[in-house]
Design a protein around this motif. Structure first.
Motif, PDB file in Angstrom:
ATOM      1  N   GLY A 183       2.013  34.638 -14.371  1.00 22.98           N
ATOM      2  CA  GLY A 183       3.390  33.908 -14.438  1.00 22.98           C
ATOM      3  C   GLY A 183       4.518  34.510 -14.871  1.00 22.98           C
ATOM      4  N   ALA A 184       4.490  35.274 -15.811  1.00 26.33           N
ATOM      5  CA  ALA A 184       5.556  36.064 -16.291  1.00 26.33           C
ATOM      6  C   ALA A 184       5.970  37.233 -15.224  1.00 26.33           C
ATOM      7  CB  ALA A 184       5.298  37.058 -17.611  1.00 26.33           C
ATOM      8  N   PHE A 185       5.128  37.915 -14.402  1.00 24.27           N
ATOM      9  CA  PHE A 185       5.476  38.710 -13.316  1.00 24.27           C
ATOM     10  C   PHE A 185       5.983  37.937 -12.485  1.00 24.27           C
ATOM     11  CE2 PHE A 185       4.347  43.437 -13.649  1.00 24.27           C
ATOM     12  CZ  PHE A 185       5.081  43.416 -12.299  1.00 24.27           C
ATOM     13  N   PHE A 186       5.707  36.867 -12.151  1.00 27.22           N
ATOM     14  CA  PHE A 186       6.337  36.003 -11.077  1.00 27.22           C
ATOM     15  C   PHE A 186       7.868  35.774 -11.268  1.00 27.22           C
ATOM     16  CE2 PHE A 186       7.625  31.775  -9.236  1.00 27.22           C
ATOM     17  CZ  PHE A 186       7.327  32.018  -8.022  1.00 27.22           C
ATOM     18  N   ILE A 187       8.089  35.289 -12.637  1.00 26.41           N
ATOM     19  CA  ILE A 187       9.365  34.898 -13.046  1.00 26.41           C
ATOM     20  C   ILE A 187      10.330  36.275 -13.348  1.00 26.41           C
ATOM     21  CG2 ILE A 187      10.797  34.081 -14.929  1.00 26.41           C
ATOM     22  CD1 ILE A 187       8.336  32.204 -15.598  1.00 26.41           C
ATOM     23  N   GLY A 188       9.600  37.330 -13.610  1.00 22.07           N
ATOM     24  CA  GLY A 188      10.374  38.543 -13.680  1.00 22.07           C
ATOM     25  C   GLY A 188      10.933  39.109 -12.469  1.00 22.07           C
ATOM     26  N   ALA A 189       9.905  39.056 -11.509  1.00 25.01           N
ATOM     27  CA  ALA A 189      10.032  39.436 -10.164  1.00 25.01           C
ATOM     28  C   ALA A 189      11.287  38.619  -9.436  1.00 25.01           C
ATOM     29  CB  ALA A 189       9.145  39.657  -9.271  1.00 25.01           C
ATOM     30  N   LEU A 190      11.139  37.216  -9.508  1.00 23.21           N
ATOM     31  CA  LEU A 190      11.773  36.250  -8.941  1.00 23.21           C
ATOM     32  C   LEU A 190      13.616  36.351  -9.453  1.00 23.21           C
ATOM     33  CD1 LEU A 190      10.804  32.901  -8.596  1.00 23.21           C
ATOM     34  CD2 LEU A 190      12.577  32.847  -9.949  1.00 23.21           C
ATOM     35  N   LEU A 191      13.547  36.713 -10.897  1.00 22.14           N
ATOM     36  CA  LEU A 191      14.961  37.013 -11.222  1.00 22.14           C
ATOM     37  C   LEU A 191      15.493  38.311 -10.635  1.00 22.14           C
ATOM     38  CD1 LEU A 191      14.226  36.287 -14.973  1.00 22.14           C
ATOM     39  CD2 LEU A 191      15.805  35.014 -13.386  1.00 22.14           C
ATOM     40  N   ALA A 192      14.492  39.164 -10.409  1.00 23.17           N
ATOM     41  CA  ALA A 192      15.282  40.607  -9.532  1.00 23.17           C
ATOM     42  C   ALA A 192      15.676  40.002  -8.138  1.00 23.17           C
ATOM     43  CB  ALA A 192      14.104  41.602  -9.347  1.00 23.17           C
ATOM     44  N   GLY A 193      14.899  39.288  -7.370  1.00 22.51           N
ATOM     45  CA  GLY A 193      15.076  38.951  -6.117  1.00 22.51           C
ATOM     46  C   GLY A 193      16.357  37.916  -6.097  1.00 22.51           C
ATOM     47  N   PHE A 194      16.412  36.966  -7.221  1.00 19.37           N
ATOM     48  CA  PHE A 194      17.771  36.207  -7.202  1.00 19.37           C
ATOM     49  C   PHE A 194      18.993  37.043  -7.315  1.00 19.37           C
ATOM     50  CE2 PHE A 194      20.594  33.339  -9.494  1.00 19.37           C
ATOM     51  CZ  PHE A 194      20.366  32.236  -8.877  1.00 19.37           C
ATOM     52  N   GLY A 195      18.877  38.045  -8.258  1.00 17.12           N
ATOM     53  CA  GLY A 195      19.856  38.960  -8.602  1.00 17.12           C
ATOM     54  C   GLY A 195      20.060  39.814  -7.485  1.00 17.12           C
ATOM     55  N   VAL A 199      21.128  38.959 -14.990  1.00 13.89           N
ATOM     56  CA  VAL A 199      20.103  38.238 -14.486  1.00 13.89           C
ATOM     57  C   VAL A 199      18.957  39.281 -13.961  1.00 13.89           C
ATOM     58  CG1 VAL A 199      19.599  37.228 -12.213  1.00 13.89           C
ATOM     59  CG2 VAL A 199      21.602  36.613 -13.228  1.00 13.89           C
ATOM     60  N   VAL A 200      19.439  40.216 -13.660  1.00  9.66           N
ATOM     61  CA  VAL A 200      18.161  41.458 -13.045  1.00  9.66           C
ATOM     62  C   VAL A 200      17.453  41.834 -14.553  1.00  9.66           C
ATOM     63  CG1 VAL A 200      17.920  43.572 -11.844  1.00  9.66           C
ATOM     64  CG2 VAL A 200      19.848  41.929 -11.177  1.00  9.66           C
ATOM     65  N   ALA A 201      18.025  42.276 -15.561  1.00 13.82           N
ATOM     66  CA  ALA A 201      17.588  42.828 -16.496  1.00 13.82           C
ATOM     67  C   ALA A 201      16.684  42.034 -17.150  1.00 13.82           C
ATOM     68  CB  ALA A 201      18.535  43.342 -17.464  1.00 13.82           C
ATOM     69  N   SER A 202      17.287  40.523 -17.266  1.00 13.17           N
ATOM     70  CA  SER A 202      16.207  39.616 -18.123  1.00 13.17           C
ATOM     71  C   SER A 202      14.906  39.409 -17.313  1.00 13.17           C
ATOM     72  CB  SER A 202      16.880  38.121 -17.926  1.00 13.17           C
ATOM     73  OG  SER A 202      17.112  37.765 -16.515  1.00 13.17           O
ATOM     74  N   GLY A 203      14.733  39.899 -16.202  1.00  7.84           N
ATOM     75  CA  GLY A 203      13.363  39.676 -15.507  1.00  7.84           C
ATOM     76  C   GLY A 203      12.705  41.171 -15.913  1.00  7.84           C
ATOM     77  N   PHE A 204      13.316  41.908 -15.980  1.00  8.77           N
ATOM     78  CA  PHE A 204      12.730  43.261 -16.450  1.00  8.77           C
ATOM     79  C   PHE A 204      12.454  43.389 -17.730  1.00  8.77           C
ATOM     80  CE2 PHE A 204      13.192  47.808 -18.024  1.00  8.77           C
ATOM     81  CZ  PHE A 204      12.620  48.480 -16.983  1.00  8.77           C
ATOM     82  N   THR A 205      13.272  42.967 -18.605  1.00  8.76           N
ATOM     83  CA  THR A 205      12.943  42.739 -20.104  1.00  8.76           C
ATOM     84  C   THR A 205      11.748  41.705 -20.470  1.00  8.76           C
ATOM     85  OG1 THR A 205      13.827  42.933 -22.319  1.00  8.76           O
ATOM     86  CG2 THR A 205      14.573  41.038 -21.169  1.00  8.76           C
ATOM     87  N   LEU A 206      11.585  40.749 -19.652  1.00  9.97           N
ATOM     88  CA  LEU A 206      10.611  39.433 -19.762  1.00  9.97           C
ATOM     89  C   LEU A 206       9.209  40.196 -19.492  1.00  9.97           C
ATOM     90  CD1 LEU A 206      10.265  36.483 -20.011  1.00  9.97           C
ATOM     91  CD2 LEU A 206      10.027  36.444 -17.843  1.00  9.97           C
ATOM     92  N   ILE A 207       8.986  40.845 -18.445  1.00  9.17           N
ATOM     93  CA  ILE A 207       7.890  41.331 -18.053  1.00  9.17           C
ATOM     94  C   ILE A 207       7.514  42.635 -19.127  1.00  9.17           C
ATOM     95  CG2 ILE A 207       6.836  43.233 -16.410  1.00  9.17           C
ATOM     96  CD1 ILE A 207       8.547  41.871 -14.244  1.00  9.17           C
ATOM     97  N   PHE A 208       8.463  43.382 -19.628  1.00  2.76           N
ATOM     98  CA  PHE A 208       8.071  44.317 -20.530  1.00  2.76           C
ATOM     99  C   PHE A 208       7.547  43.719 -21.662  1.00  2.76           C
ATOM    100  CE2 PHE A 208       8.900  47.187 -24.139  1.00  2.76           C
ATOM    101  CZ  PHE A 208       8.136  48.483 -23.801  1.00  2.76           C
ATOM    102  N   GLY A 209       8.332  42.789 -22.103  1.00  2.70           N
ATOM    103  CA  GLY A 209       8.178  42.255 -23.360  1.00  2.70           C
ATOM    104  C   GLY A 209       6.850  41.723 -23.588  1.00  2.70           C
ATOM    105  N   LEU A 210       6.248  41.088 -22.804  1.00  2.26           N
ATOM    106  CA  LEU A 210       5.028  40.722 -22.717  1.00  2.26           C
ATOM    107  C   LEU A 210       3.727  41.309 -22.203  1.00  2.26           C
ATOM    108  CD1 LEU A 210       3.207  37.897 -23.046  1.00  2.26           C
ATOM    109  CD2 LEU A 210       3.310  37.464 -20.660  1.00  2.26           C
ATOM    110  N   MET A 211       3.967  42.197 -21.396  1.00  2.00           N
ATOM    111  CA  MET A 211       2.837  43.101 -20.803  1.00  2.00           C
ATOM    112  C   MET A 211       2.851  44.603 -21.141  1.00  2.00           C
ATOM    113  SD  MET A 211       3.329  41.035 -17.283  1.00  2.00           S
ATOM    114  CE  MET A 211       1.882  41.632 -16.588  1.00  2.00           C
ATOM    115  N   ARG A 212       4.425  44.978 -21.532  1.00  4.77           N
ATOM    116  CA  ARG A 212       4.339  46.313 -21.889  1.00  4.77           C
ATOM    117  C   ARG A 212       4.352  47.194 -20.394  1.00  4.77           C
ATOM    118  NH1 ARG A 212       6.885  46.315 -26.086  1.00  4.77           N
ATOM    119  NH2 ARG A 212       6.141  44.452 -27.204  1.00  4.77           N
TER     120      ARG A 212
END
Lengths: 381, 356
Positions: free
Chosen positions: A279-291, A86-99
């Protein structure tokens, strides 16, 4: 902005992001070879297969020894992996799109947990009689809403904090990946210190709804924690499914996938990349918070958990490959199981090596990187 | 693309700084010499190992504190001390063993990490550093339960509790040697090759250079320097615990390097001095603002300083100084872009320039 400084550091970053340089230096010919020619038995492959066979045989022996323990240890590993995912998917989503390597991801995780805890305590704590409980505050009981509402509010809040962070600090230096990493490190230092001031150094945890059972009975007379086994695992599966659907089926997902491959082309096609990034940063951070809320309920919240989950996310995505959702799942599973098995099974006769379990995690990381410098599912950027 | 790091401090400037530093114990009291200057010198060595990799190799490593920790823990366990392993070696063989182990660990880490680059390199080395921390946290037979304390020191340091000056001079000499050696290295075949690898890895490979080997060796060399910093740090603290090599310290060393200037070696010590000064004096003059700011919130202050530096000047204080100088110099010379060809002393006027 002084010109000289800007051009020098910008140049460095440009080089780092240069696709051709990455292909020729990152792979060292090994990665394409392993991916392309699957049947060649090099000494390296034989060695790795041998290690894998030894590990599997070792686990089978241990499982035959005490099946119940093995099931529980495995479930522990899988549920830990679920949280990591849950936590890492947010991390990887942000990195994947935005480096952007968001070094404040662990801070967002911990902040999410603390926010939920604060909400739970101040909104839902009922004065039960005189409050003379000797065992402290842990006796307080919460209904389902006393857990769900803090979960939702804290998760959304972290999402918005993440977007704010991206808009204020990261948006204007898009492409300078080192500088962005340094900025997020600075933010994580500040956030960690402020959290220590606000929430103190004592380990706390979020109470699960008291209506939920503490454990479930599985076949074979195995008892396992309900929250860990059902809620966390279920959430991770749901999130994995939703992310997968979002990435494969929606327009946003198409843009994200296209952006991972070629950002410049996407923006040249007239897509508002800034909006997509937000949007991607929102979802990525959201996943960190959820985790953070899940982790705060499943394990605990304490200073240092931010570091731990930043490291976990790093290892998961380094193993799985940056920017790959499937890689995050595989990496989380590998890390969770290795953590869990190494904590229990590193006892040989009288010698207890469980103290050294971190070395097994390290070996996992090194082993993957030695064969695939970009991770299992990593592709040159 | 402008090479980021090629300007070098000139010999006269080095001599002036060295003489000033040698005279410092005459001017300042023991407390300042010890808590500010000695600390800044060893922190500078640690930051220099990071800056060396970043400036000449284009590799920003967060693994230096892990390597520093390996050296420090090795020394602490081998000499007579409270906690840790019962070995009681003479301090000098322990120093050799510590440096050797740090270098070997650096070779190993480097071999893995050198095949990635940029932000991947940063993350992988960060993971190494944190894993070293977790290793020593778990293995209490090496780190003791409350750290390893009261380390035996070599005789040359005297008794630092009573007179910290000998330790200051030893640290100063070591720091100077490290600085001059790393500075000189940039002109050797290896150093030039490394800078080539930094700028054009593909072209260097086409020329027949082993890029990965070059990076790995540079990493091992930086690990050796980090090992020196580790030994100096345990000489300074006389103790080491997992808490002194945790992520906070990993980031502190990065902060020092970035504040000073990630692309200039002397930035390491400028950053370290700034850090030591803020560390010591911020507790006195920072106002108490509720929970948010105050004497206990040192990390918030250093984090803010770090954030501001990263936002306004990626070249750190050295970068700010250079851009001010260039602006003044540019006006005097009537324009032009002298940015990559001249260099100056850290606090004097324009020194004789070295063209790289």
């Amino acid at each position: 902005m002084p010109d000289t400084v800007d051009s020098s550091s910008g140049g460095d970053v440009q080089r780092a992001g240069d696709a051709t340089a990455r292909v020729t230096t990152g792979g060292v010919l090994e990665a394409p070879e392993v991916a392309g020619v699957r049947t060649r038995w090099t000494p390296q492959r034989i060695a790795y297969t041998a290690v894998a066979v030894v590990v599997v045989v070792f686990l089978i022996v241990k499982a035959a020894d005490d099946l119940r323990q093995f099931v529980i240890v495995t479930l522990n590993g899988v549920t830990l992996a679920a949280l990591y995912f849950v936590v890492a998917s947010g991390f990887t989503l942000i990195f994947g799109l935005m480096r952007v390597v968001n070094m404040a991801h662990g801070s967002l995780y911990l902040l999410g947990g603390y926010l939920a805890l604060r909400m739970q305590e101040s909104w839902f704590k009922e004065d039960t009689g005189l409050g003379l409980s000797l065992s402290g505050a842990t006796d307080a009981e919460y209904g389902l809403m006393g857990w769900l509402i803090p979960l939702v509010v804290a998760t959304l809040a972290i999402g918005f904090i993440g977007v704010g962070m991206q808009q204020v600090f990261l948006r204007w230096n898009q492409g300078q990946d080192l500088r962005q990493a340094l900025i997020t490190i600075a933010l994580s230092v500040i956030i960690a210190d402020q959290m220590l001031a606000e929430f103190g150094g004592i380990s706390k945890d979020i109470a699960a709804p008291s209506s939920w059972p503490t454990s479930v009975l599985l076949p074979g007379d195995v008892r396992f924690g309900f929250f860990r086994g059902v809620v966390v695992l279920g959430s991770a599966l749901l999130i994995g499914l939703l992310l997968w659907l979002m990435i494969k089926r929606t327009r946003f997902g198409k843009i994200v996938r296209a952006g991972v491959d070629d950002r410049d082309m996407v923006s040249a096609l007239g897509i508002n990349v800034n909006l997509v990034f937000a949007g991607a940063f929102f979802i990525g951070a959201l996943l960190a918070g959820f985790g953070g809320v899940l982790g705060g309920t499943m394990i605990s919240l304490a200073p240092g958990q931010d570091t731990a989950f930043l490291l976990n996310s790093l290892i998961v995505v380094i193993i799985g490959g940056m920017g790959s959702l499937g890689g995050a799942a595989i990496g989380a599973l590998a890390l969770g199981l290795v953590d869990s098995y190494a904590d229990v099974y590193l006892i040989f006769g009288d010698t207890d090596l469980t103290n050294y379990s971190i070395l097994v995690t390290f070996a996992l990381l090194v082993g993957v990187l030695a064969v695939r410098p970009l991770g299992l599912f990593g592709r040159p950027a | 693309v402008t090479p980021p790091s090629t300007a070098r401090l000139s010999w006269p400037a080095i001599a002036v700084v060295a003489i000033l530093a040698a005279l410092a114990p005459l001017v300042f009291d023991d407390f300042f010499v010890n808590v500010i200057l000695t600390k800044a010198l060893w922190l500078g060595v640690a930051a220099a190992s990071l800056i060396f990799l970043a400036a000449y190799g284009g590799m920003v490593s967060l693994g230096q504190v892990g390597l520093l920790g390996i050296a420090g823990m090795t020394y602490a366990n081998l000499v007579l001390a409270d906690g840790g392993s019962p070995a009681a070696w003479n301090p000098w063989p322990a120093v050799v063993a510590a440096l050797l182990l740090a270098t070997v660990a650096g070779l190993g880490f480097g071999w893995i990490a050198a095949r990635s680059e940029g932000i991947y390199f940063l993350m992988i080395t960060l993971a190494f550093s944190v894993l070293v921390f977790y290793f020593f946290s778990q293995v209490t037979s090496l780190s003791g339960f409350g750290g390893v304390n009261n380390l035996d020191l070599p005789g040359i340091l005297g008794n630092p509790e009573q007179d910290p000056v000998p330790r200051y001079y030893v640290t100063l000499v070591v720091a100077l040697v490290v600085f001059i050696a790393l500075r000189g290295l940039s002109r050797t075949a290896f150093g030039l090759g490394l800078q080539g690898v930094r700028d054009e890895p593909a072209r260097m490979r086409a020329l027949g250079f082993d890029v990965t080997l070059h990076r790995t060796l540079a990493f091992a060399l930086a690990a050796f320097v980090a090992g020196i910093a580790g030994v100096l740090s345990v000489w300074y603290n006389r103790r080491i615990s997992p808490g002194s090599i945790n992520l906070e310290w990993t980031i502190n060393i990065l902060i020092i390097a970035v504040i000073g200037g990630l692309y200039r070696l002397e930035g390491a010590w400028i950053g370290a001095l700034t850090y030591a000064l803020i560390d010591n004096y911020s507790r006195k003059w920072v106002p108490e603002v509720g929970n948010v700011l105050g004497s206990a919130r040192f990390n918030t202050i250093i984090g803010l300083v770090f954030l501001i530096i990263v936002l306004i000047s990626p070249g750190g204080l050295v970068g700010i100084w250079e851009s001010i100088r260039d602006r003044l110099g540019g006006r005097r010379r009537g324009g032009g872009s002298p940015t990559t060809t001249t260099t100056t002393g850290p606090e004097g006027g324009p020194a004789p320039g070295t063209v790289n």
